[in-house]
Design a protein around this motif. Structure first.
Motif, PDB file in Angstrom:
ATOM      1  N   ALA A  78     -22.698  41.416 -19.641  1.00 56.76           N
ATOM      2  CA  ALA A  78     -21.740  41.117 -18.570  1.00 56.76           C
ATOM      3  C   ALA A  78     -21.063  42.394 -18.085  1.00 56.76           C
ATOM      4  N   HIS A  79     -20.688  43.262 -19.021  1.00 59.22           N
ATOM      5  CA  HIS A  79     -20.013  44.513 -18.668  1.00 59.22           C
ATOM      6  C   HIS A  79     -20.942  45.405 -17.834  1.00 59.22           C
ATOM      7  N   ASN A 107     -23.481  44.455 -15.880  1.00 68.00           N
ATOM      8  CA  ASN A 107     -23.593  43.893 -14.532  1.00 68.00           C
ATOM      9  C   ASN A 107     -22.366  44.209 -13.691  1.00 68.00           C
ATOM     10  N   LEU A 108     -21.185  44.198 -14.328  1.00 72.22           N
ATOM     11  CA  LEU A 108     -19.944  44.511 -13.611  1.00 72.22           C
ATOM     12  C   LEU A 108     -19.956  45.961 -13.127  1.00 72.22           C
ATOM     13  N   LYS A 119     -25.017  40.903  -8.878  1.00 70.37           N
ATOM     14  CA  LYS A 119     -24.588  41.388 -10.200  1.00 70.37           C
ATOM     15  C   LYS A 119     -23.263  40.744 -10.629  1.00 70.37           C
ATOM     16  N   TYR A 120     -22.357  40.609  -9.669  1.00 70.84           N
ATOM     17  CA  TYR A 120     -21.060  40.003  -9.991  1.00 70.84           C
ATOM     18  C   TYR A 120     -21.226  38.547 -10.430  1.00 70.84           C
ATOM     19  N   LYS A 147     -23.859  37.198 -11.892  1.00 65.28           N
ATOM     20  CA  LYS A 147     -24.381  37.191 -13.263  1.00 65.28           C
ATOM     21  C   LYS A 147     -23.271  37.468 -14.278  1.00 65.28           C
ATOM     22  N   CYS A 148     -22.452  38.458 -13.959  1.00 63.99           N
ATOM     23  CA  CYS A 148     -21.321  38.772 -14.855  1.00 63.99           C
ATOM     24  C   CYS A 148     -20.384  37.581 -14.982  1.00 63.99           C
ATOM     25  N   LYS A 149     -20.105  36.920 -13.846  1.00 63.67           N
ATOM     26  CA  LYS A 149     -19.190  35.772 -13.847  1.00 63.67           C
ATOM     27  C   LYS A 149     -19.740  34.629 -14.706  1.00 63.67           C
ATOM     28  N   ARG A 164     -12.589  39.767 -18.459  1.00 62.38           N
ATOM     29  CA  ARG A 164     -13.691  40.109 -17.562  1.00 62.38           C
ATOM     30  C   ARG A 164     -13.749  39.171 -16.354  1.00 62.38           C
ATOM     31  N   VAL A 177     -13.997  40.487 -12.477  1.00 56.97           N
ATOM     32  CA  VAL A 177     -15.119  40.197 -11.579  1.00 56.97           C
ATOM     33  C   VAL A 177     -14.653  39.373 -10.375  1.00 56.97           C
TER      34      VAL A 177
END
Length: 671
Positions: free
Chosen positions: A79-80, A82-83, A101-102, A104-106, A117, A121
């Motif tokens: 996650a980090h 992707n952020l 990417k955001y 996916k992180c979310k 996180r 995001v």
């Protein structure tokens, strides 16, 4: 344009501004042969540092960290990664890729319930909508991010969210909400003493005041920002002096407006930013128009148009250059798009045979473009490899130098440790010697004092004793006088005997060691001493004797008698005051140590323990805890000196129930 400057500044605040030295130190820590969480974190930190200098390189490091995270199946770091990747893409204006990417992180953050996180995001997604001027959608994401930021108590993120919301409402012309969030952000920035955020918030509040023509309040606000000017970025300082110039033009103070424009021009030259230059020229155009300097105003307007064209061209060039760095990262995506394009071309060929030449031209151009991009990408990659090799060589050099310094430091520390040990040992020996000399000097002084006291007391006692003898002779002749003087004479004789006993103890203290050793048994000496003390031991007191079979040895019977006599006397006095079981125990042993055989005499009683503050003083002359008419304070001092004279040791210790004195004397088989 001003919106873009504000967005960039907020982004720098959210990422954190560090020096180039930190980036260098992070690069020095990279070990490409390792796969662990520490290396992943270093990659992400490098990517974060490169957000403000080289976003293409930032993408490379974010990708490396993300791939290692996927190998380790570390959801948090995936996650980090992707952020960080999304932030770099957003900086390069690849908003649709950044959004991917955001998202996916979310999704990962929601599955992990990672509030920190999620707040970041959602804020970044809101920034994308904000920069695209979709302020209403941006506000929704800011509102969603706010509870997560509050849950983690991240003050900087909370202040940034309030500021973003205030600016969004400002551009939506909802002044009440804008004023509320800006004021709230300003209050929190002041509470946290965050001067950078305070300056940025106040500059933006100044624009609202200028639009509402509240010139007095605007001047006060801008002067408040001026207090933090030295720590603000060049872009914000340009905005500050532009606002001053607009204020002074509005209140017709043309000279002050000119002065602030000159300051703003100097800051623009230092920053080298096209956006700052554009903002400055727009205010200068207002100034030239106001002063009716129309030729200069036209020239300024032309410069503004050229800068806008340059900015547009710069953005296009940046996107093309960024696409080169994106090629390897989007290889799979490119292959999919190529296959899709080929399928579309095939379909078009079947449906539109007349356009096949045009399609071939398009394919040729696309292929040529891809070849050029690949060639430039390979060239950039080779250049990066050369830079990395150079950095690795420097890293090895620094590492060898650091190893050498560490070895030298270790040697110095070892030498210092040995010297400290030697010094501590020397100090300990000096303290022991000093205490021994002090005890010897004290005993010597006490000997001189004892001789003087014994000499001065014995003569008056002889006179008194002679007088008593004359009175006793007179009693024989006068019976009435004898009856009258019987009790006083008895008291006088007891007093004289007590005084003589004190003088005898002083004499024994001074003259001890003058007799020659004799062959004797220590058990028999102790029994002989008990004969003289049996009358003092009452029926409630239990006397226990635990003698080991001891051989005869050369010793000083009188001195041992005095030692045992004094210790038993003290034990008898101690158990008399005890409320519990009254026990006195005498034990003897023959022990062996490194110096040879020693006799051990232990005398234990169940009296009250000795107080901790009294223990260090019990062997001092004239120190006693007994009443004034029951002790002289010389008994244990005499015992201590008699033991030391025979090269023995005397130890006293408190037990759970009572006190124990331990005397050890060396055995002498012959003289």
């Amino acid at each position: 344009m001003k919106q873009y400057l504000i967005f960039l500044f907020l982004l720098l605040i959210s990422l954190g501004v560090f020096g180039q030295s930190k980036l260098d130190s992070l690069l020095n820590l990279v070990d490409t042969t390792r796969i662990d969480t520490q290396i992943i974190d270093i990659y992400f930190q490098i990517a974060e540092q490169l957000h403000k200098t080289d976003n293409k390189q930032s993408i490379i490091y974010a990708e490396k960290g993300l791939k290692l995270s996927e190998l380790l199946n570390d959801s948090s770091r995936i996650a980090h990664g992707n952020l960080k990747w999304g932030t770099a893409l957003s900086n390069l204006s690849y908003y649709y890729l950044a959004m991917d990417k955001y998202i996916k992180c979310k999704e990962i953050a929601e599955a992990m319930q990672d509030s920190s996180r999620l707040g970041q995001v959602l804020n970044n997604i809101g920034n994308i909508y904000w920069f695209q001027k979709n302020y209403e959608t941006a506000l929704k994401f800011y509102n969603n991010a706010l509870p997560y930021a509050k849950a983690t108590n991240n003050q900087s993120v909370i202040i940034g969210l309030y500021l973003n919301m205030g600016l969004a409402y400002q551009y939506l012309s909802v002044q009440d909400s804008s004023e509320y969030y800006l004021n709230h952000a300003l209050y929190m920035a002041k509470t946290n003493k965050d001067s950078v955020l305070m300056g940025l918030i106040l500059v933006n509040k100044g624009e609202t005041l200028l639009n509402s023509k509240e010139y007095g309040q605007l001047e006060k606000t801008l002067k408040e920002v001026q207090e933090y000017e030295t720590i603000l970025s060049f872009n914000v300082r340009v905005l500050l002096h532009n606002s001053f110039a607009q204020l002074y033009m509005a209140i017709n103070q043309i000279q002050k407006a000119k002065e602030n424009l000159e300051i703003s021009e100097g800051l623009v030259n230092q920053s080298g930013s096209l956006f700052s230059l554009n903002a400055y020229l727009r205010v200068k155009f207002q100034y030239d128009t106001l002063t009716r300097n129309y030729p200069v105003a036209i020239e300024t307007l032309n410069r503004i148009l050229k800068i806008q064209e340059s900015i547009s061209n710069t953005e296009i060039a940046n996107k093309i250059a960024s696409f080169q760095a994106m090629y390897e990262l989007q290889e799979k995506e490119t292959e999919i798009r190529n296959l899709k394009s080929q399928n579309e071309i095939y379909t078009l060929r079947n449906r539109q045979n007349r356009l096949w030449l045009l399609v071939l031209v398009v394919v040729f151009i696309s292929a040529a473009t891809i070849i050029v991009i690949v060639f430039k990408s390979i060239k950039q990659k080779n250049r990066s490899i050369e830079v990395l090799n150079t950095m690795n060589q420097e890293l090895k050099s620094h590492k060898e130098e650091l190893t050498s310094l560490n070895e030298e430091l270790a040697m110095n520390q070892e030498e210092l440790y040995e010297k400290n040990q030697h010094l501590e040992k020397t100090i300990s020996q000096l303290n022991t010697t000093q205490n021994h000399l002090f005890q010897i000097e004290k005993m010597a002084s006490l000997g001189v004092l004892s001789r003087g006291v014994a000499h001065e007391i014995i003569n008056p006692l002889n006179f008194i004793n002679g007088g008593i003898a004359l009175i006793e002779e007179a009693e024989k002749e006068d019976m009435a006088l004898a009856q009258k003087l019987e009790i006083p004479l008895k008291m006088m004789n007891e007093g004289i005997n007590r005084a003589v006993d004190i003088v005898r103890q002083l004499s024994a203290f001074v003259d001890q060691g003058n007799t020659r050793p004799q062959l004797a048994n220590i058990n028999q000496i102790i029994d002989g001493t008990l004969v003289f003390l049996n009358y003092r031991i009452d029926l409630e007191t239990k006397l226990i004797k635990e003698y080991a079979p001891l051989p005869e040895s050369y010793c000083f019977p009188d001195k041992i008698h005095s030692i045992v006599f004094q210790l038993l006397t003290n034990a008898i006095d101690a158990v008399k005051d005890s409320s519990g079981e009254k026990v006195i125990k005498v034990c003897t042993k023959l022990l062996k140590d490194t110096a040879g055989e020693v006799f051990e005499i232990k005398i234990y009683n169940t009296g009250e323990p000795i107080k901790p503050d009294v223990l260090p003083k019990i062997f001092d002359p004239f120190f006693t805890t007994k009443d004034a008419n029951k002790g002289t304070g010389m008994g244990l001092t005499l015992v201590y000196n008699l033991v030391k004279e025979q090269q023995g040791d005397l130890l006293v210790q408190n037990l759970d129930q009572g006190v124990m004195f331990t005397v050890t004397l060396p055995r002498v088989e012959k003289i």
